[in-house]
Design a protein around this motif. Sequence first.
Motif, PDB file in Angstrom:
ATOM      1  N   SER A  81      -4.195   0.627  -5.743  1.00  0.00           N
ATOM      2  CA  SER A  81      -3.426   1.302  -6.784  1.00  0.00           C
ATOM      3  C   SER A  81      -2.258   2.089  -6.194  1.00  0.00           C
ATOM      4  O   SER A  81      -2.282   2.478  -5.015  1.00  0.00           O
ATOM      5  CB  SER A  81      -4.322   2.256  -7.574  1.00  0.00           C
ATOM      6  N   GLU A  82      -1.255   2.329  -7.025  1.00  0.00           N
ATOM      7  CA  GLU A  82      -0.098   3.096  -6.568  1.00  0.00           C
ATOM      8  C   GLU A  82      -0.514   4.483  -6.080  1.00  0.00           C
ATOM      9  O   GLU A  82      -0.031   4.963  -5.045  1.00  0.00           O
ATOM     10  CB  GLU A  82       0.925   3.243  -7.697  1.00  0.00           C
ATOM     11  N   GLY A  83      -1.404   5.129  -6.830  1.00  0.00           N
ATOM     12  CA  GLY A  83      -1.848   6.471  -6.440  1.00  0.00           C
ATOM     13  C   GLY A  83      -2.539   6.474  -5.101  1.00  0.00           C
ATOM     14  O   GLY A  83      -2.344   7.392  -4.282  1.00  0.00           O
ATOM     15  N   LEU A  84      -3.354   5.445  -4.857  1.00  0.00           N
ATOM     16  CA  LEU A  84      -4.077   5.382  -3.582  1.00  0.00           C
ATOM     17  C   LEU A  84      -3.127   5.073  -2.431  1.00  0.00           C
ATOM     18  O   LEU A  84      -3.280   5.617  -1.324  1.00  0.00           O
ATOM     19  CB  LEU A  84      -5.178   4.332  -3.671  1.00  0.00           C
TER      20      LEU A  84
ATOM     21  N   GLU B 211      -0.664   7.203   2.424  1.00  0.00           N
ATOM     22  CA  GLU B 211       0.547   7.519   3.195  1.00  0.00           C
ATOM     23  C   GLU B 211       0.610   9.011   3.511  1.00  0.00           C
ATOM     24  O   GLU B 211       0.945   9.406   4.635  1.00  0.00           O
ATOM     25  CB  GLU B 211       1.783   7.096   2.399  1.00  0.00           C
ATOM     26  N   ARG B 212       0.300   9.828   2.481  1.00  0.00           N
ATOM     27  CA  ARG B 212       0.425  11.275   2.645  1.00  0.00           C
ATOM     28  C   ARG B 212      -0.620  11.840   3.617  1.00  0.00           C
ATOM     29  O   ARG B 212      -0.303  12.669   4.470  1.00  0.00           O
ATOM     30  CB  ARG B 212       0.286  11.932   1.274  1.00  0.00           C
ATOM     31  N   ARG B 213      -1.852  11.379   3.466  1.00  0.00           N
ATOM     32  CA  ARG B 213      -2.948  11.969   4.250  1.00  0.00           C
ATOM     33  C   ARG B 213      -3.115  11.345   5.631  1.00  0.00           C
ATOM     34  O   ARG B 213      -3.508  12.024   6.583  1.00  0.00           O
ATOM     35  CB  ARG B 213      -4.258  11.835   3.481  1.00  0.00           C
ATOM     36  N   TYR B 214      -2.853  10.029   5.723  1.00  0.00           N
ATOM     37  CA  TYR B 214      -3.175   9.336   6.971  1.00  0.00           C
ATOM     38  C   TYR B 214      -1.969   8.651   7.623  1.00  0.00           C
ATOM     39  O   TYR B 214      -2.115   8.070   8.700  1.00  0.00           O
ATOM     40  CB  TYR B 214      -4.263   8.277   6.713  1.00  0.00           C
ATOM     41  N   GLY B 215      -0.823   8.705   6.979  1.00  0.00           N
ATOM     42  CA  GLY B 215       0.344   8.041   7.554  1.00  0.00           C
ATOM     43  C   GLY B 215       0.161   6.550   7.729  1.00  0.00           C
ATOM     44  O   GLY B 215       0.656   5.955   8.687  1.00  0.00           O
TER      45      GLY B 215
ATOM     46  N   TYR C  50      13.771   4.592  -3.930  1.00  0.00           N
ATOM     47  CA  TYR C  50      12.460   4.017  -4.206  1.00  0.00           C
ATOM     48  C   TYR C  50      11.826   3.492  -2.913  1.00  0.00           C
ATOM     49  O   TYR C  50      12.529   3.017  -2.015  1.00  0.00           O
ATOM     50  CB  TYR C  50      12.568   2.865  -5.211  1.00  0.00           C
ATOM     51  N   ARG C  51      10.492   3.584  -2.850  1.00  0.00           N
ATOM     52  CA  ARG C  51       9.780   2.981  -1.722  1.00  0.00           C
ATOM     53  C   ARG C  51       9.962   1.464  -1.751  1.00  0.00           C
ATOM     54  O   ARG C  51       9.905   0.852  -2.803  1.00  0.00           O
ATOM     55  CB  ARG C  51       8.279   3.302  -1.807  1.00  0.00           C
TER      56      ARG C  51
ATOM     57  N   GLY D 228       4.492  -7.458   5.474  1.00  0.00           N
ATOM     58  CA  GLY D 228       3.555  -6.909   6.441  1.00  0.00           C
ATOM     59  C   GLY D 228       2.851  -5.668   5.926  1.00  0.00           C
ATOM     60  O   GLY D 228       1.646  -5.487   6.135  1.00  0.00           O
ATOM     61  N   ASP D 229       3.587  -4.805   5.235  1.00  0.00           N
ATOM     62  CA  ASP D 229       2.978  -3.604   4.649  1.00  0.00           C
ATOM     63  C   ASP D 229       1.876  -3.989   3.666  1.00  0.00           C
ATOM     64  O   ASP D 229       0.785  -3.397   3.648  1.00  0.00           O
ATOM     65  CB  ASP D 229       4.031  -2.770   3.916  1.00  0.00           C
ATOM     66  N   ILE D 230       2.170  -4.988   2.840  1.00  0.00           N
ATOM     67  CA  ILE D 230       1.201  -5.408   1.825  1.00  0.00           C
ATOM     68  C   ILE D 230      -0.033  -6.012   2.478  1.00  0.00           C
ATOM     69  O   ILE D 230      -1.165  -5.772   2.041  1.00  0.00           O
ATOM     70  CB  ILE D 230       1.866  -6.401   0.849  1.00  0.00           C
TER      71      ILE D 230
END
Length: 300
Positions: A17-20, A25-29, A40-41, A46-48
């Motif tokens: 999900s977008e929230g997850l 990203e915020r908590r674990y980079g 926009y992000r 590769g990210d996916i």
Amino acid sequence: MERTYRINVAAEMSGVSEGLIRAWERRYGVLKPRRTPSGYRAYTEGDIAVLKRLKQLTEEGVSIAEAVKLLPSIKRDVKEALERAERGALRAPKAGQTDRWRQEILVAAERLDQQSVEQVLDEAMASMPPVAFFEEVLAPLQREVGERWHAGNLTIAEEHLVTQAARQRVVALLHQAPRRTKQHVVCACFPRDEHELGLMGAALRFRHAGWRVTFLGARTPAEHLARVVRVTQPQLVALSVANDEGADVFRQTLVELLQERGEGVRFIIGGRAAETHRAIVEGLGAKVVASAQEWDALLG
């Protein structure tokens, strides 16, 4: 230039999900996505793939805090897989290869091996043009999965595993498809039909033929379809119906869908139930499009 996707598309393709995604990203980079000029992000293939792997690990019981410790090896594996896929894209499939791919996917599904299902699909997708990949791999695969499920040879879990993996890849292909505005088509399923993968394949064909597509998806009520047709005034409406509830229900539903078709709007119908009730479709002034020849005649 490497293709990128907005976060909503990355979420759809990865199953995270977008929230997850934002939380990881915020908590674990976990990822450091690019930013578009508008801020926009922007996520790469590769990210996916990294998100998919992290999702699989957490579903297997690994905490996200432990999973992120594996990021260096995950990213290395993803890079190697993308390089292999890129090399594979330069070679056309050998004779019989599409059959082998489908059988490998079915065997992996029976083992509930999601990673292998996705790897084979990615290999096939990288080796073929988008529409050919859908017509020669995904469409026959979904038919066989459906037949095996109805025969009791596949469980609902195995069917969902294959369908979700296939759906994610069609979503990616739709977002990569050309965006031209030669003509406009609205794509929708019958009001009680949830099987939208075939409809997505139709949308893919239209996009690559130069059409602008408005995609309404599964379980589209007749009144909602009528409103979209009145407002957008497309040249064509493409409907999909897989579930066959009998001739009487099929006729009644189609009459409801056609009653506010508007001036000059053509309707085509696809799916197993439409093929079964072809005479009803044609008797009501619509057209069944199912075979390659019928698609060629429509889009040629």
